[in-house]
Motif scaffolding. Structure first.
Motif, PDB file in Angstrom:
ATOM      1  N   PRO A 116     -24.328 -12.740 -18.294  1.00 20.38           N
ATOM      2  CA  PRO A 116     -24.084 -11.410 -18.755  1.00 20.38           C
ATOM      3  C   PRO A 116     -25.061 -10.391 -18.614  1.00 20.38           C
ATOM      4  O   PRO A 116     -24.730  -9.189 -18.077  1.00 20.38           O
ATOM      5  CB  PRO A 116     -23.750 -11.383 -20.112  1.00 20.38           C
ATOM      6  CG  PRO A 116     -23.203 -12.938 -20.355  1.00 20.38           C
ATOM      7  CD  PRO A 116     -23.947 -13.684 -19.567  1.00 20.38           C
ATOM      8  N   THR A 125     -18.284 -15.561 -23.333  1.00 20.24           N
ATOM      9  CA  THR A 125     -19.502 -16.239 -23.324  1.00 20.24           C
ATOM     10  C   THR A 125     -20.102 -15.914 -24.588  1.00 20.24           C
ATOM     11  O   THR A 125     -20.026 -14.989 -25.210  1.00 20.24           O
ATOM     12  CB  THR A 125     -20.295 -15.946 -22.131  1.00 20.24           C
ATOM     13  OG1 THR A 125     -20.653 -14.606 -21.952  1.00 20.24           O
ATOM     14  CG2 THR A 125     -19.725 -16.568 -20.753  1.00 20.24           C
ATOM     15  N   ARG A 126     -21.309 -16.614 -25.014  1.00 24.29           N
ATOM     16  CA  ARG A 126     -22.067 -16.130 -26.190  1.00 24.29           C
ATOM     17  C   ARG A 126     -23.638 -16.138 -25.243  1.00 24.29           C
ATOM     18  O   ARG A 126     -23.730 -16.854 -24.578  1.00 24.29           O
ATOM     19  CB  ARG A 126     -22.024 -17.302 -27.060  1.00 24.29           C
ATOM     20  CG  ARG A 126     -20.651 -17.434 -27.753  1.00 24.29           C
ATOM     21  CD  ARG A 126     -20.865 -18.595 -28.758  1.00 24.29           C
ATOM     22  NE  ARG A 126     -19.741 -19.121 -29.152  1.00 24.29           N
ATOM     23  CZ  ARG A 126     -19.037 -18.801 -30.141  1.00 24.29           C
ATOM     24  NH1 ARG A 126     -19.693 -17.671 -31.207  1.00 24.29           N
ATOM     25  NH2 ARG A 126     -17.836 -19.293 -30.636  1.00 24.29           N
ATOM     26  N   ASN A 142     -18.442 -10.639 -24.461  1.00 24.25           N
ATOM     27  CA  ASN A 142     -19.692 -11.321 -24.575  1.00 24.25           C
ATOM     28  C   ASN A 142     -20.179 -10.624 -25.908  1.00 24.25           C
ATOM     29  O   ASN A 142     -20.743  -9.717 -25.898  1.00 24.25           O
ATOM     30  CB  ASN A 142     -20.676 -11.477 -23.575  1.00 24.25           C
ATOM     31  CG  ASN A 142     -21.964 -12.019 -24.018  1.00 24.25           C
ATOM     32  OD1 ASN A 142     -23.066 -11.356 -24.435  1.00 24.25           O
ATOM     33  ND2 ASN A 142     -22.300 -13.153 -23.490  1.00 24.25           N
TER      34      ASN A 142
END
Length: 129
Positions: free
Chosen positions: A106, A50-51, A83
């Motif tokens: 996150p 993920t970002r 991440n």
């Protein structure tokens, strides 16, 4: 991006003497990305990337695969999240935890049960022990 995360995990695990298999079967929906045998245990790793604070998404087939097996005491399943250069891991042990992961970010990953955050070698050490 997830493919790059898998390559990093496989390379680091190999250095530790683990035997790993990457799974990319489009006909077996929900099977985690990597199965492994380490000196201390064996299990499965579902890899996610993920970002920012983007939510972690699991497909229904992934949730069902993990939840069905998490009911068995011998099952060892993990979700490993990369991440922005940070690594997180959660051990899958109950249906509730897996279902929570579907919308977890996150920044709140640590609120799950047995989790760890750190560099990739630390993540693999957490999984191994």
């Amino acid at each position: 991006m997830e493919a790059q995360s898998n390559k990093k995990i496989l390379k680091a695990a190999h250095k530790l003497g683990w035997m790993c298999q990457r799974h990319e079967d489009k006909f077996a929906m929900g099977v985690p990305d990597i199965s492994f045998v380490s000196p201390y245990k064996n299990g499965w790793i579902e890899t996610k990337f993920t970002r920012g604070d983007q939510k972690l998404k699991l497909r229904p087939a992934q949730i069902n695969w993990l939840c069905d097996r998490a009911k068995l005491p011998q099952f060892r399943g993990y979700i490993v999240l990369e991440n922005e250069g940070n690594w997180f891991v959660a051990e899958i042990s109950t249906d509730d935890r897996t279902r929570l992961l579907e919308g977890i970010k996150p920044s709140t990953f640590h609120e799950l049960g047995r989790t760890h955050e750190g560099p990739l070698p630390d993540i693999l050490a957490f999984i191994q022990h």
